[in-house]
Design an enzyme around this catalytic site. Structure first.
Site, short mmCIF file in Angstrom:
data_model
loop_
_atom_site.label_atom_id
_atom_site.label_comp_id
_atom_site.label_asym_id
_atom_site.label_seq_id
_atom_site.Cartn_x
_atom_site.Cartn_y
_atom_site.Cartn_z
N HIS A 1 5.95 -2.10 0.64
CA HIS A 1 5.47 -0.33 1.29
C HIS A 1 6.01 -0.62 2.90
O HIS A 1 6.62 0.23 4.14
CB HIS A 1 4.42 -0.14 0.07
CG HIS A 1 4.75 -0.17 -0.42
ND1 HIS A 1 5.64 0.49 -1.16
CD2 HIS A 1 3.24 -0.65 -1.73
CE1 HIS A 1 5.05 -0.02 -2.84
NE2 HIS A 1 3.92 -0.82 -2.61
N CYS B 1 -0.18 0.85 -7.88
CA CYS B 1 -0.22 1.72 -8.59
C CYS B 1 -0.46 2.38 -9.98
O CYS B 1 -0.86 3.30 -10.39
CB CYS B 1 -0.39 3.09 -7.62
SG CYS B 1 0.79 3.24 -7.80
C1 LIG Z 1 -3.97 -2.32 -8.41
C2 LIG Z 1 -3.21 -1.54 -7.39
C3 LIG Z 1 -3.33 -0.17 -6.77
C4 LIG Z 1 -3.13 0.42 -6.08
N1 LIG Z 1 -2.73 2.06 -6.20
C5 LIG Z 1 -2.90 2.55 -5.37
C6 LIG Z 1 -2.79 3.61 -5.22
O1 LIG Z 1 -2.63 4.36 -6.01
N2 LIG Z 1 -2.53 4.67 -3.86
C7 LIG Z 1 -2.65 4.18 -2.93
O2 LIG Z 1 -2.57 4.95 -1.82
N3 LIG Z 1 -2.05 2.61 -2.61
C8 LIG Z 1 -2.95 1.90 -3.98
N4 LIG Z 1 -2.70 0.25 -3.53
C9 LIG Z 1 -2.82 0.40 -2.57
C10 LIG Z 1 -1.65 -0.75 -1.78
O3 LIG Z 1 -1.09 -1.26 -3.25
C11 LIG Z 1 -1.10 -1.31 -0.62
O4 LIG Z 1 -1.43 -0.17 0.14
C12 LIG Z 1 0.10 -1.26 -0.48
O5 LIG Z 1 0.64 -2.31 -0.87
C13 LIG Z 1 -0.13 -2.21 0.69
O6 LIG Z 1 1.47 -2.16 1.35
P1 LIG Z 1 2.00 -3.09 2.60
O7 LIG Z 1 3.33 -3.41 2.74
O8 LIG Z 1 1.05 -2.83 3.55
O9 LIG Z 1 1.12 -4.67 2.37
P2 LIG Z 1 1.74 -6.07 0.34
O10 LIG Z 1 1.76 -4.62 -0.11
O11 LIG Z 1 1.07 -6.46 0.74
O12 LIG Z 1 2.90 -6.79 0.94
C14 LIG Z 1 3.27 -7.36 2.28
C15 LIG Z 1 4.67 -8.24 1.95
O13 LIG Z 1 3.77 -9.34 2.64
C16 LIG Z 1 4.66 -10.83 2.65
N5 LIG Z 1 4.36 -11.33 2.95
C17 LIG Z 1 2.98 -11.82 3.69
N6 LIG Z 1 2.74 -12.84 4.14
C18 LIG Z 1 4.68 -13.48 4.24
C19 LIG Z 1 5.10 -14.94 5.11
N7 LIG Z 1 3.96 -15.04 5.93
N8 LIG Z 1 6.41 -14.46 5.22
C20 LIG Z 1 6.60 -13.38 4.75
N9 LIG Z 1 6.23 -12.80 3.92
C21 LIG Z 1 5.08 -12.03 3.73
C22 LIG Z 1 4.17 -10.83 1.04
O14 LIG Z 1 4.92 -11.10 -0.17
C23 LIG Z 1 4.55 -8.85 0.44
O15 LIG Z 1 5.60 -8.13 0.30
C24 LIG Z 1 -3.00 -0.31 -4.84
C25 LIG Z 1 -3.16 -1.39 -4.71
C26 LIG Z 1 -3.02 -2.13 -5.98
C27 LIG Z 1 -3.13 -3.48 -5.99
#
Ligand SMILES: Cc1cc2nc3c(=O)[nH]c(=O)nc-3n(C[C@H](O)[C@H](O)[C@H](O)COP(=O)(O)OP(=O)(O)OC[C@H]3O[C@@H](n4cnc5c(N)ncnc54)[C@H](O)[C@@H]3O)c2cc1C
Length: 443
Positions: A11, A43
């Site tokens: 995201h 979500c």
């Molecule tokens: C079941 C569930 C329900 C949720 N419901 C909600 C909701 O209703 N509302 C809400 O606001 N939030 C919700 N969340 C929280 C939300 O999903 C997270 O806050 C969001 O996914 C964060 O996004 P991000 O891109 O920061 O991190 P992440 O989604 O953790 O993505 C990180 C990315 O980095 C990549 N990565 C990591 N390390 C490396 C590396 N060394 N090299 C290359 N790639 C790497 C991973 O593969 C991943 O694709 C929910 C989460 C879950 C698990």
């Protein structure tokens, strides 16, 4: 022209990539992601498991192809192993073993978070499931086809644990939710609200085992039982939903970290290393309720921080407005929303906080279809500034929460809300709106 590398394309990373690709075509943009898919909406996991949606297809909004069409180079299933922050190089390894070595001018870290797994006996038994990735949900759904899985124990009664409890119940399973504190959703609501959700879960057949600490998982190859300090629960599947920790290994020893290990960032999403930004679950956010940095892992924060970092990395200076931790949950049609500080949290942090509470029917009594609504506004008794709000109803009152989020961000006083012009239409609310009534009750 700059070369911008984004590590992590879920995201936060996708928001940053789209912002740069849509607005700053002059930059060269590359992204690496360890996973095989992009933009999975966690979500939707409970909705998919609980068969409230027919499949996972709509739970993705971006792909490698979509981003590449806009001009980026995207490496999937290619984890970044190492970053040389001085020479400004990223080192990654592809699925087939190919090594990549890419220079950058600006780097955006969007490496997200990973589930916390307690180091207890039995944690590696079969059918002990994590809930984070698309693959996790896929695995759970596949396993649920096995009719012998009847008892599901969810460890952790935060919003994910509670949503999953509903999902498993909808699949006809016997569900127990265990938490070490005495209620559910404890981080976001005061007891006056969590009690409502507790009752609602019980009414729908979920067994609650609160105030119990999980000690071990027992079983022979497959999990069979969860043992707590107070009892033992039969389990054919255990869902570990006790929280997430920031995934910041790539910055260790180089970037300043918050107390839970998140990358500390300023309002431009800059880390302590020049030209290196961090966004989403791997980074802190500026929390307007405490006027300080904090860790609040939400997709909504991830997306906004991605947009802010992208503009800054591309050369346009913008600041984050900070966050209030606004959140919501809807369980069997019972909706709870909160933003800012609860009364308990505010008092614990030393604020002389008080609450204005009100409970009523949503619409005038003559409306035959009506629902009850409950609201709490938390404010500082000394400065009168609004610190938080909680609402609960069977009716969809979610839009009202946004007003409180803005009020907290802008440090509006409770007195300003007392006679605020709120519209009235019987289809939606009462002339004496419940927000007005709660604010008027503030002493
Ligand atoms: C079941 C569930 C329900 C949720 N419901 C909600 C909701 O209703 N509302 C809400 O606001 N939030 C919700 N969340 C929280 C939300 O999903 C997270 O806050 C969001 O996914 C964060 O996004 P991000 O891109 O920061 O991190 P992440 O989604 O953790 O993505 C990180 C990315 O980095 C990549 N990565 C990591 N390390 C490396 C590396 N060394 N090299 C290359 N790639 C790497 C991973 O593969 C991943 O694709 C929910 C989460 C879950 C698990």
């Amino acid at each position: 022209m700059s070369k911008i590398i984004v590590i992590g394309a879920n995201h936060a990373g996708t928001a940053a990539l789209n912002t740069i690709l849509d607005n700053y075509k002059e930059h060269e943009v590359t992204a690496f992601d360890a996973n095989s898919n992009i933009s999975f909406l966690g979500c939707g996991m409970a909705l998919w498991i609980g068969r409230q949606i027919s499949g996972p297809e709509g739970l993705f909004y971006s792909t490698k192809e979509k981003l590449e069409e806009k001009g980026a180079k995207i490496y999937m299933e290619t984890p970044v192993d190492y970053i040389d922050y001085e020479k400004k190089y990223v080192y990654a390894t592809g699925k087939d073993g190919t090594k990549y070595q890419e220079p950058f001018d600006k780097l955006i870290l969007a490496t997200g978070s990973v589930p916390i797994v307690p180091n207890i006996e039995g944690k590696d038994l079969e059918n002990v499931q994590l809930v984070k990735l698309y693959q996790n949900a896929q695995e759970v759904i596949e396993k649920l086809k096995d009719e012998s899985i009847r008892d599901v124990v969810v460890v952790g009664a935060g919003y994910i644990g509670v949503e999953l409890a509903e999902a498993f119940k909808r699949c006809g399973k016997s569900v127990t939710v265990i938490d070490c504190v005495d209620t559910c959703l404890a981080g976001y609501y005061d007891t006056e609200f969590t009690e409502g959700m507790k009752k609602h879960l019980e009414k729908n057949g979920v067994t609650l085992a609160f105030n119990e600490m999980v000690q071990k998982l027992e079983g022979n190859k497959k999990v069979e039982r969860v043992v707590t300090d107070k009892g033992s629960y039969k389990a054919d599947m255990v869902i570990m939903a006790i929280g997430f920790k920031p995934n910041t290994k790539l910055g260790e020893g180089n970037i300043n970290l918050f107390r839970n290990g998140a990358f500390i960032v300023n309002k431009h999403q800059e880390t302590s290393v020049p030209d290196v930004y961090a966004i989403g679950d791997c980074a802190t956010v500026y929390d307007n309720t405490i006027d300080d940095y904090n860790y609040i892992a939400l997709a909504s924060n991830a997306v906004r921080s991605g947009i802010v970092a992208a503009h800054n990395a591309a050369g346009i200076s913008i600041e984050s407005a900070g966050v209030q931790g606004s959140n919501g949950i809807s369980i069997w049609g019972y909706n709870m929303l909160s933003t800012g500080l609860t009364l308990a949290k505010a008092r614990k942090s030393g604020i002389n906080a008080v609450a204005a509470d009100f409970e009523d029917l949503q619409k005038p009594a003559f409306m035959e279809k009506n629902n009850s609504v409950k609201i709490r506004i938390v404010y500082d008794a000394d400065t009168r500034i609004v610190l938080g709000a909680q609402m609960a109803s069977d009716y969809d009152i979610s839009m009202g929460l946004h007003m409180f989020s803005l009020a907290i961000q802008e440090k509006v006083t409770i007195d300003k809300l007392k006679l605020l012009d709120l519209f009235f239409l019987p289809h939606f609310n009462q002339p004496y709106n419940y927000i007005t009534m709660a604010a008027l009750s503030a002493v």
